[in-house]
Design a protein around this motif. Structure first.
Motif, PDB file in Angstrom:
ATOM      1  N   ARG A  54       3.427  -0.977   4.102  1.00  0.00           N
ATOM      2  CA  ARG A  54       2.801   0.320   3.825  1.00  0.00           C
ATOM      3  C   ARG A  54       3.881   1.397   3.703  1.00  0.00           C
ATOM      4  O   ARG A  54       4.781   1.472   4.545  1.00  0.00           O
ATOM      5  N   GLU A  97       2.719  11.636  -1.707  1.00  0.00           N
ATOM      6  CA  GLU A  97       2.385  13.013  -2.100  1.00  0.00           C
ATOM      7  C   GLU A  97       3.601  13.622  -2.803  1.00  0.00           C
ATOM      8  O   GLU A  97       4.700  13.653  -2.248  1.00  0.00           O
ATOM      9  N   SER A 117       4.302   5.617   2.980  1.00  0.00           N
ATOM     10  CA  SER A 117       3.629   6.905   2.825  1.00  0.00           C
ATOM     11  C   SER A 117       4.656   8.033   2.764  1.00  0.00           C
ATOM     12  O   SER A 117       5.736   7.936   3.330  1.00  0.00           O
ATOM     13  N   LYS A 167       4.350  12.260   3.112  1.00  0.00           N
ATOM     14  CA  LYS A 167       3.473  13.405   3.342  1.00  0.00           C
ATOM     15  C   LYS A 167       4.286  14.631   3.727  1.00  0.00           C
ATOM     16  O   LYS A 167       5.404  14.525   4.219  1.00  0.00           O
ATOM     17  N   GLU A 191       0.846  -1.188   0.000  1.00  0.00           N
ATOM     18  CA  GLU A 191       0.000   0.000   0.000  1.00  0.00           C
ATOM     19  C   GLU A 191       0.886   1.245   0.000  1.00  0.00           C
ATOM     20  O   GLU A 191       1.742   1.393   0.873  1.00  0.00           O
ATOM     21  N   GLU A 223       0.984   5.574  -0.398  1.00  0.00           N
ATOM     22  CA  GLU A 223       0.288   6.865  -0.394  1.00  0.00           C
ATOM     23  C   GLU A 223       1.360   7.945  -0.453  1.00  0.00           C
ATOM     24  O   GLU A 223       1.903   8.359   0.573  1.00  0.00           O
TER      25      GLU A 223
END
Length: 342
Positions: free
Chosen positions: A260, A228, A262, A264, A224, A226
């Protein structure tokens, strides 16, 4: 350890004052007893008093130096002599209690702290040598064995190609080990400096993730992401060292579940978090996870040499960022990296 020192020894001053006062008092008493004598006689007596006083002061100073200077200095010299010979099991007992520490006690405590660090580094170095020896011996044994097998004329082309693939894999592992050692050495000696450029962190992270996709799919793990898009001024090669090592750890220690990732923006920082549902690590291992030479998996059941996370920490320090770890045994591990210069 920091402690404000009093700046002087009370007992040393008392001893010095008492000796001088005694000599003056004695000289005055003698003079009052002989003041009605001839000048020559008085001069001889007073010269004798001066010599006796000087001798007494010297004797007192010798005793003072023996107790207050030479004894602690001798302790320190004995300890440093042992250190110079490679004995790091040195622990010097301070002369005074903590509340009455003087400069010598502070020197002793600093030596003790240094010794503990040296002893710790010695343990890490020995562990590293043991780990690297293991990591080198295994692929070398494979190379030797399969190279010997390739000399046989009875092997078909398919088997030979399979053996060659094994040889390539083993040599690549050796190359990675040597490469990591050289990188860490260069970083620690600051012989390479990051060339800052404006780059998209998400793009660098994506390219690193792609290189691990086959392994992730092969293990049946869920991925997964995510991410930015954001730009920072940094070094692409340094970011790749960080991301590749953290991703490698996540994949290596996760047999089932998910990974996972990410990215940000938080205030003026790019925050990258890579978490897994793998075996996790204990609190004790977590304290040393970024130490060079340290390998949490002492069973060697997983590939690795204890240099990856040391490289990551060193690179992040150079870039002026920070890294934290959260982990629970049999639950998973999460690394969070904060990089500035947005």
């Amino acid at each position: 350890m920091k402690k404000k020192l009093s700046g002087f020894s009370v007992w040393g001053y008392i001893l010095f004052f008492t000796t001088i006062a005694f000599n003056f008092t004695l000289s005055i008493l003698i003079y009052t007893q002989i003041q009605d004598r001839s000048t020559g006689f008085i001069a001889i007596i007073m010269v004798c008093c001066i010599f006796v006083s000087a001798a007494l002061c010297t004797a007192v100073d010798i005793v003072r130096r023996k107790i207050m200077i030479e004894r602690p200095v001798q302790r320190i010299l004995e300890a440093t002599d042992r250190i110079s010979k490679g004995d790091f099991n040195v622990e010097i007992k301070p002369i005074h209690i903590f509340s009455k520490y003087d400069e010598y006690d502070m020197i002793i405590e600093n030596i003790n702290v240094m010794m503990r660090e040296l002893k710790h580094n010695e343990v890490l170095k020995n562990d590293f040598i043991s780990n690297v020896s293991h990591e080198i011996k295994t692929p070398l044994a494979v190379i030797q064995s399969y190279a010997q097998a390739l000399k046989s004329d009875k092997l078909d082309l398919g088997t030979k190609n399979k053996y060659l693939d094994v040889l390539i894999s083993a040599s690549r592992k050796l190359g990675d080990l040597v490469g990591n050692i050289l990188k860490l050495n260069k970083l620690e000696n600051q012989s390479i400096a990051p060339e800052a450029e404006k780059l998209n962190v998400a793009e660098v992270l994506r390219s690193c993730i792609i290189s691990f996709e086959d392994i992730i799919e092969g293990k049946g793990l869920r991925l997964e992401c995510e991410l930015e898009d954001m730009e920072i001024r940094s070094s692409k090669s340094y970011l790749e060292i960080i991301f590749n090592n953290l991703l490698s750890n996540a994949v290596k220690f996760t047999e089932q579940g998910e990974i996972r990732i990410s990215l940000k923006r938080e205030e003026s920082y790019a925050v990258i978090r890579i978490s897994d549902s793998g075996c996790g690590i204990s609190e004790e291992v977590g304290k040393h996870i970024f130490d060079k030479f340290y390998q949490g998996d002492t069973s060697h059941s997983k590939e690795g040499n204890g240099l990856g996370l040391a490289l990551v920490k060193k690179v992040i320090d150079i870039l002026g960022g920070e890294i934290t770890i959260e982990s629970t045994v049999n639950v998973g591990t999460a690394f969070t990296v904060r990089l500035g210069s947005l």
